[in-house]
Scaffold this active site. Structure first.
Site, PDB file in Angstrom:
ATOM      1  N   HIS A  44       8.366  -2.961  -3.552  1.00 13.62           N
ATOM      2  CA  HIS A  44       9.027  -3.798  -2.480  1.00 13.62           C
ATOM      3  C   HIS A  44      10.519  -4.074  -2.576  1.00 13.62           C
ATOM      4  CE1 HIS A  44       5.042  -5.980  -2.166  1.00 13.62           C
ATOM      5  NE2 HIS A  44       4.827  -4.908  -1.655  1.00 13.62           N
ATOM      6  N   ASP A  97       0.335  -2.673   0.823  1.00 15.27           N
ATOM      7  CA  ASP A  97       1.048  -1.740   0.010  1.00 15.27           C
ATOM      8  C   ASP A  97       0.051  -0.560  -0.203  1.00 15.27           C
ATOM      9  OD1 ASP A  97       1.742  -4.567  -2.606  1.00 15.27           O
ATOM     10  OD2 ASP A  97       2.488  -3.942  -0.673  1.00 15.27           O
ATOM     11  N   TYR A  99      10.205 -15.804  -9.887  1.00 21.70           N
ATOM     12  CA  TYR A  99      11.333 -14.939  -9.697  1.00 21.70           C
ATOM     13  C   TYR A  99      12.332 -15.770  -8.684  1.00 21.70           C
ATOM     14  CZ  TYR A  99       8.629 -12.542  -5.987  1.00 21.70           C
ATOM     15  OH  TYR A  99       8.000 -12.213  -4.740  1.00 21.70           O
ATOM     16  N   LYS A 157      17.347  -9.994  -7.586  1.00 23.24           N
ATOM     17  CA  LYS A 157      16.298 -11.050  -8.367  1.00 23.24           C
ATOM     18  C   LYS A 157      16.347 -11.164  -9.808  1.00 23.24           C
ATOM     19  CE  LYS A 157      13.172  -8.776  -4.994  1.00 23.24           C
ATOM     20  NZ  LYS A 157      12.078  -7.936  -4.586  1.00 23.24           N
TER      21      LYS A 157
END
Ligand SMILES: Cc1cn([C@H]2C[C@H](O)[C@@H](COP(=O)(O)OP(=O)(O)O[C@H]3O[C@H](C)C(=O)[C@H](O)[C@H]3O)O2)c(=O)[nH]c1=O
Length: 181
Positions: A62, A170, A132, A72
Protein backbone atom coordinates in the site's frame (compact mmCIF):
# COMPACT_ATOMS: atom_id res chain seq x y z
CA UNK A 1 19.76 3.79 19.11
CA UNK A 2 21.62 2.28 16.13
CA UNK A 3 20.46 3.42 12.68
CA UNK A 4 21.62 1.55 9.58
CA UNK A 5 21.02 2.14 5.89
CA UNK A 6 19.17 -0.35 3.70
CA UNK A 7 19.52 -1.00 -0.01
CA UNK A 8 16.75 1.57 -0.54
CA UNK A 9 17.74 5.24 -0.63
CA UNK A 10 16.37 7.02 2.46
CA UNK A 11 15.02 3.87 4.15
CA UNK A 12 16.65 2.95 7.47
CA UNK A 13 16.56 0.23 10.12
CA UNK A 14 16.46 1.45 13.71
CA UNK A 15 17.59 -0.67 16.66
CA UNK A 16 16.95 0.77 20.13
CA UNK A 17 19.17 0.42 23.17
CA UNK A 18 17.32 -2.14 25.28
CA UNK A 19 17.60 -1.75 29.07
CA UNK A 20 16.96 -5.03 30.85
CA UNK A 21 16.59 -5.63 34.56
CA UNK A 22 14.91 -8.07 36.90
CA UNK A 23 11.46 -6.52 36.08
CA UNK A 24 11.77 -6.91 32.32
CA UNK A 25 12.97 -4.33 29.79
CA UNK A 26 12.69 -0.74 28.59
CA UNK A 27 13.56 0.92 25.30
CA UNK A 28 12.81 4.18 23.53
CA UNK A 29 10.64 3.13 20.58
CA UNK A 30 10.93 6.53 18.85
CA UNK A 31 13.21 9.56 19.27
CA UNK A 32 12.41 12.41 16.88
CA UNK A 33 15.65 14.38 17.35
CA UNK A 34 17.97 11.40 16.84
CA UNK A 35 16.12 10.27 13.72
CA UNK A 36 15.96 13.81 12.25
CA UNK A 37 19.69 14.28 12.86
CA UNK A 38 20.48 11.02 11.09
CA UNK A 39 18.26 11.48 8.05
CA UNK A 40 18.95 15.22 7.82
CA UNK A 41 15.36 16.38 7.57
CA UNK A 42 12.42 17.27 9.82
CA UNK A 43 9.86 14.60 10.67
CA UNK A 44 6.35 15.31 11.88
CA UNK A 45 4.38 12.13 12.49
CA UNK A 46 0.70 12.99 12.84
CA UNK A 47 -1.04 9.62 13.04
CA UNK A 48 -0.35 6.36 14.85
CA UNK A 49 -1.92 3.14 13.58
CA UNK A 50 -2.21 -0.34 15.07
CA UNK A 51 -3.32 -3.48 13.27
CA UNK A 52 -3.69 -6.98 14.65
CA UNK A 53 -3.23 -9.93 12.31
CA UNK A 54 -3.41 -13.69 12.40
CA UNK A 55 -0.60 -15.88 11.02
CA UNK A 56 -0.59 -15.77 7.25
CA UNK A 57 -2.24 -12.35 6.93
CA UNK A 58 -0.59 -10.21 4.26
CA UNK A 59 -1.40 -6.51 4.31
CA UNK A 60 -0.15 -4.54 1.33
CA UNK A 61 1.48 -3.42 -0.80
CA UNK A 62 0.00 0.00 0.00
CA UNK A 63 0.83 3.67 -0.41
CA UNK A 64 -0.88 7.04 -0.67
CA UNK A 65 -0.25 9.20 -3.75
CA UNK A 66 0.78 12.81 -4.27
CA UNK A 67 0.67 15.30 -1.41
CA UNK A 68 -0.81 12.59 0.82
CA UNK A 69 2.21 10.31 0.40
CA UNK A 70 3.25 9.02 3.84
CA UNK A 71 6.58 8.49 5.51
CA UNK A 72 6.20 5.74 8.13
CA UNK A 73 7.97 4.31 11.13
CA UNK A 74 6.86 0.69 11.49
CA UNK A 75 7.42 -1.78 14.31
CA UNK A 76 6.03 -4.98 15.81
CA UNK A 77 4.72 -4.98 19.38
CA UNK A 78 3.79 -8.67 19.44
CA UNK A 79 4.86 -11.56 17.19
CA UNK A 80 6.87 -11.40 14.00
CA UNK A 81 6.36 -10.19 10.43
CA UNK A 82 8.25 -10.18 7.17
CA UNK A 83 8.15 -6.48 6.31
CA UNK A 84 8.56 -5.35 2.69
CA UNK A 85 9.21 -1.89 1.26
CA UNK A 86 9.22 -1.03 -2.47
CA UNK A 87 10.80 2.12 -3.94
CA UNK A 88 8.28 3.91 -6.21
CA UNK A 89 10.37 7.06 -6.72
CA UNK A 90 11.36 7.40 -10.38
CA UNK A 91 14.25 9.73 -9.50
CA UNK A 92 15.67 7.32 -6.92
CA UNK A 93 18.79 5.26 -7.60
CA UNK A 94 16.85 2.31 -6.15
CA UNK A 95 13.64 2.82 -8.16
CA UNK A 96 11.70 -0.45 -8.41
CA UNK A 97 13.87 -2.23 -5.87
CA UNK A 98 12.49 -3.76 -2.67
CA UNK A 99 13.85 -4.32 0.83
CA UNK A 100 12.57 -6.91 3.26
CA UNK A 101 13.31 -7.54 6.93
CA UNK A 102 11.84 -9.58 9.77
CA UNK A 103 10.51 -7.29 12.49
CA UNK A 104 9.53 -8.80 15.81
CA UNK A 105 8.79 -8.06 19.45
CA UNK A 106 12.06 -9.89 20.11
CA UNK A 107 14.42 -7.91 17.87
CA UNK A 108 12.69 -4.55 18.64
CA UNK A 109 13.72 -3.31 15.20
CA UNK A 110 11.77 -0.64 13.35
CA UNK A 111 12.01 0.65 9.79
CA UNK A 112 11.84 4.30 8.74
CA UNK A 113 10.09 4.32 5.36
CA UNK A 114 10.34 7.64 3.47
CA UNK A 115 7.58 9.08 1.30
CA UNK A 116 7.30 7.45 -2.11
CA UNK A 117 7.45 3.84 -1.01
CA UNK A 118 4.89 1.02 -1.04
CA UNK A 119 4.70 -1.01 2.17
CA UNK A 120 3.35 -4.35 3.25
CA UNK A 121 3.96 -7.17 5.68
CA UNK A 122 3.20 -10.84 6.19
CA UNK A 123 2.31 -12.04 9.70
CA UNK A 124 4.52 -14.97 10.65
CA UNK A 125 3.15 -15.76 14.12
CA UNK A 126 -0.27 -16.64 15.59
CA UNK A 127 -0.98 -13.05 16.57
CA UNK A 128 0.83 -9.94 15.37
CA UNK A 129 0.34 -6.47 16.80
CA UNK A 130 1.78 -4.04 14.25
CA UNK A 131 2.22 -0.38 15.19
CA UNK A 132 3.29 2.46 12.92
CA UNK A 133 3.54 6.21 12.68
CA UNK A 134 2.58 8.21 9.57
CA UNK A 135 3.55 11.77 8.69
CA UNK A 136 0.39 12.38 6.66
CA UNK A 137 -3.20 11.61 7.63
CA UNK A 138 -5.15 8.75 6.11
CA UNK A 139 -6.65 9.98 2.85
CA UNK A 140 -8.71 7.18 1.28
CA UNK A 141 -9.06 8.99 -2.06
CA UNK A 142 -5.28 8.88 -2.41
CA UNK A 143 -4.90 5.21 -1.45
CA UNK A 144 -3.12 3.01 -3.97
CA UNK A 145 -1.36 -0.33 -4.05
CA UNK A 146 0.45 -3.03 -5.98
CA UNK A 147 -0.40 -6.73 -6.03
CA UNK A 148 1.77 -8.56 -3.49
CA UNK A 149 2.96 -11.23 -5.95
CA UNK A 150 3.59 -8.94 -8.89
CA UNK A 151 5.93 -10.77 -11.29
CA UNK A 152 8.05 -7.70 -12.03
CA UNK A 153 8.70 -7.01 -8.32
CA UNK A 154 9.23 -10.75 -7.74
CA UNK A 155 9.10 -10.48 -3.94
CA UNK A 156 9.91 -13.75 -2.18
CA UNK A 157 7.49 -13.76 0.78
CA UNK A 158 8.93 -17.03 2.10
CA UNK A 159 5.42 -18.34 2.86
CA UNK A 160 2.99 -20.73 1.20
CA UNK A 161 0.77 -18.51 -0.95
CA UNK A 162 -2.16 -20.94 -0.53
CA UNK A 163 -2.11 -20.23 3.21
CA UNK A 164 -1.97 -16.45 2.92
CA UNK A 165 -4.95 -14.36 4.07
CA UNK A 166 -5.54 -11.15 2.12
CA UNK A 167 -8.42 -8.65 1.98
CA UNK A 168 -10.61 -8.67 -1.13
CA UNK A 169 -9.23 -5.20 -1.81
CA UNK A 170 -5.60 -6.37 -1.70
CA UNK A 171 -6.33 -9.34 -3.96
CA UNK A 172 -7.52 -6.90 -6.60
CA UNK A 173 -4.59 -4.46 -6.44
CA UNK A 174 -3.00 -3.60 -9.80
CA UNK A 175 0.28 -4.89 -11.15
CA UNK A 176 3.43 -2.78 -10.91
CA UNK A 177 3.13 -1.79 -14.58
CA UNK A 178 -0.44 -0.55 -14.01
CA UNK A 179 0.13 1.16 -10.65
CA UNK A 180 -1.37 4.54 -9.75
CA UNK A 181 1.30 7.24 -9.84
C1 LIG B 1 -4.85 2.67 6.71
C2 LIG B 1 -6.09 3.10 7.43
C3 LIG B 1 -7.26 2.37 7.37
N1 LIG B 1 -8.38 2.80 8.03
C4 LIG B 1 -9.58 1.97 7.98
C5 LIG B 1 -10.06 1.63 6.59
C6 LIG B 1 -10.69 0.27 6.76
O1 LIG B 1 -12.03 0.40 7.20
C7 LIG B 1 -9.88 -0.37 7.89
C8 LIG B 1 -8.82 -1.32 7.40
O2 LIG B 1 -8.07 -0.64 6.40
P1 LIG B 1 -7.08 -1.43 5.47
O3 LIG B 1 -7.70 -2.72 5.04
O4 LIG B 1 -6.58 -0.49 4.42
O5 LIG B 1 -5.89 -1.74 6.52
P2 LIG B 1 -4.47 -2.36 6.13
O6 LIG B 1 -4.60 -3.41 5.07
O7 LIG B 1 -3.82 -2.73 7.41
O8 LIG B 1 -3.70 -1.12 5.50
C9 LIG B 1 -2.39 -0.76 5.91
O9 LIG B 1 -1.56 -1.74 5.39
C10 LIG B 1 -0.21 -1.44 5.13
C11 LIG B 1 0.64 -2.40 5.90
C12 LIG B 1 0.22 -0.06 5.28
O10 LIG B 1 1.41 0.23 5.37
C13 LIG B 1 -0.79 1.01 5.17
O11 LIG B 1 -0.45 2.07 6.05
C14 LIG B 1 -2.19 0.64 5.37
O12 LIG B 1 -2.76 0.75 4.09
O13 LIG B 1 -9.26 0.72 8.58
C15 LIG B 1 -8.38 3.95 8.77
O14 LIG B 1 -9.43 4.33 9.37
N2 LIG B 1 -7.24 4.71 8.83
C16 LIG B 1 -6.09 4.32 8.19
O15 LIG B 1 -5.08 5.03 8.31
Amino acid sequence: MKITSTLLQGCYVLEPLVHQDKRGLFFESYHQKKLEEYIGEKINFVQDNISISKKGVLRGLHYQTGEHSQAKLVQVLKGEVLDVVVDLRKQSTTFGAHFKLKLSSENHKSIFIPKGMAHGFLALTKEVIFAYKCDEYYHPQSEAGILFNDPDLDIEWEFNEAKMILSAKDLKLPLWKDRKI
